[in-house]
Design an enzyme around this catalytic site. Structure first.
Site: not given
Length: 533
Positions: A420, A450, A407
């Site tokens: 973004h 993610e 992560d």
């Protein structure tokens, strides 16, 4: 006696064609009618296979100089030798007097139902010769093959007693004979050959359509095409080259080479000149190549000499009125390309290219269903299918299997600061870093958002931790825009590592342990990797 032996004996002195049974009987009757039959200076040899020529003699009524039936006279004379010859599968007829000689050999041709429907009669592969020396040679060969010594002696004695005073074997004499049966047979032969050629090429097209219909790998498809083509065209070298972007899935499809020349193997390639390649998309017709005059088409013509190739033909791979590649066929012997052959090579190449395009589109659809569009890694659904299979396999063979869940730390803050689009660039960069840090057999997927998942076959927990730490360090050393504004002043990742154990029942349990390890790494301060407890 068979067709191959007859052809070897007669050579160029023999006329060869396809005769119907009726025309064969007509020709035999005309030959027997031309011979002057008498006991001293004539000879008839007749051998017919019962199934094809059982009533042959009954259909021919030829009279001698005295008005008597030749077959009736010779039936009781040592000047006529007739028999069912066990070693002969067709018809042999030899007729000789002291002015003329004639020889027929006929063998039934196996034809398909469609060809027979065109000709409407059984077809015989027939040799016809009137050259005295050749006819005598044939008779001596026949005598040598006869197992019955009485028949052998009778034939040799009869043959030696005849003195042929006129050369009946010149082209002029052959023209003077003007046999209706022989001339009519030429038309039959032409009709048969045309229908047989049409049938063969049609069969070629149907076979390609049938064999290339499934969604099989392009490499396998090219091999199948090559094997089918080889049955219809005796090539010595085949190369199939695709233009860039002819496949939307693979921007540079792998070319195919089959080299049966005995020189160089598959590593050689015949390189075409740039003008030909540039004009290929507009080309609709094949181009023939002479190895001695090919400098305008081929960059490395010396390669043709090395492989002893004499002739070639370049066939465009056409689809939707545009060529996407070229098929290079070359031969170590001289060859004549008929219009039918050229047309069917173009059709065959088009069938291949259409099948390849269909497979490429299918792969494209598969890719869209299994690949994450942003990172190019496998997606969540595909990863879950594979982890189940790998877990079952590892359990069956008692192999190790490790799972790493990754992560990106504080990724929401990175997105909020940079937007973004910049966040997507960071995701792609992390994905590429992970991919470069593992083996080809390892399975990487974007788990969602993610998060990433990494499956390591035959890797235990200890080695899984080594891989995880390597990935963590690689990401940590990467440069990301505005990374100093991150809480840890860098864009980092946290990793949870788990491995299968003897008491583990399912892949869900493996995933749960890796997920808990990741959660603990997050709680302990991020930018670290922890093993499952």
């Amino acid at each position: 006696m068979n067709a191959k032996k007859v052809e070897k004996i007669c050579g160029s002195h023999c006329q060869r064609g396809r005769f119907t049974g009726d025309l064969l009987k007509t020709l035999a009757a005309e030959i027997l009618g031309r011979i002057h039959w008498n006991d001293a200076d004539s000879l008839l040899f007749l051998s017919a296979h019962r199934s094809d020529f059982g009533i042959f003699g009954q259909d021919i009524d030829v009279r001698s100089d005295r008005g008597e039936s030749v077959l009736s006279i010779f039936k009781y004379s040592d000047r006529f030798i007739g028999m069912e010859w066990p070693d002969n599968s067709g018809l042999v007829l030899v007729a000789i007097d002291n002015h003329n000689t004639a020889f027929i050999f006929a063998e039934r041709v196996e034809t398909s139902a469609s060809t027979v429907s065109v000709i409407e009669q059984p077809i015989f592969d027939t040799f016809f010769c009137i050259q005295p020396s050749v006819v005598k040679k044939v008779l001596h060969t026949i005598a040598g093959e006869l197992k019955n010594p009485v028949h052998r002696k009778a034939l040799l004695d009869a043959l030696s007693s005849i003195a042929i005073t006129k050369d009946a074997g010149s082209d002029a004499t052959l023209e003077q004979w003007k046999f209706f049966g022989f001339n009519a047979a030429k038309n039959t032969d032409k009709s048969f050959r045309n229908s047989q050629t049409d049938l063969n090429w049609t069969r070629f097209g149907f076979e390609l359509d049938e064999e290339l219909g499934d969604f099989i790998a392009p490499e396998e498809m090219l091999q199948i095409f090559s094997d089918i083509l080889k049955k219809y065209v005796a090539f010595d070298y085949l190369e199939i080259t695709f233009l860039p972007n002819s496949s939307k899935v693979d921007p540079d499809p792998v070319n195919y080479v089959r080299n049966d020349t005995g020189f160089g193997g598959k590593l050689l390639s015949i390189i075409l000149k740039e003008p030909f390649i540039k004009g290929l998309p507009r080309r609709k017709r094949p181009v023939t190549v002479n190895a001695n005059k090919c400098e305008s088409l081929i960059n490395n013509p010396e390669l043709l000499k090395v492989m002893e190739l004499q002739r070639g033909i370049l066939v465009p791979l056409i689809q939707n009125d545009s060529a996407g590649g070229v098929m290079k066929l070359f031969f170590q012997h001289k060859i004549t390309y008929s219009p039918d052959m050229k047309a069917w090579l173009v059709k065959g190449a088009a069938i291949l290219f259409r099948a390849l395009s269909r497979t490429w589109r299918y792969r494209d659809a598969q890719k869209m269903a299994t690949i994450d569009g942003l990172t190019g890694l496998y997606n969540h659904r595909y990863f879950m299918e594979q982890i189940q299979k790998e877990f079952t396999r590892a359990r069956r063979y008692r192999n190790w299997l490790s799972l790493i869940i990754i992560d990106i730390d504080n990724f929401k803050e990175y997105n909020d600061i940079n937007g973004h689009l910049m966040g997507d660039q960071a995701l792609r960069k992390v994905a590429l870093t992970i991919k470069k840090s593992v083996r080809e057999i390892d399975l990487i997927a974007r788990w969602g958002g993610e998060e990433f998942a990494l499956l390591l076959p035959e890797i235990n927990l200890q080695n899984g931790m080594i891989v995880a730490e390597k990935i963590r360090r690689e990401v940590e050393t990467q440069k990301f825009k505005n990374q100093r504004k991150q809480p840890l002043e860098n864009l980092t990742i946290s990793l949870g590592v788990a491995a299968n154990t003897a008491d583990m029942k399912s892949h869900q349990e493996l995933f749960k342990r890796a997920d808990l390890a990741l959660y603990q790494a997050k709680r302990d301060g991020r930018n670290r990797c922890l093993p499952a407890k």
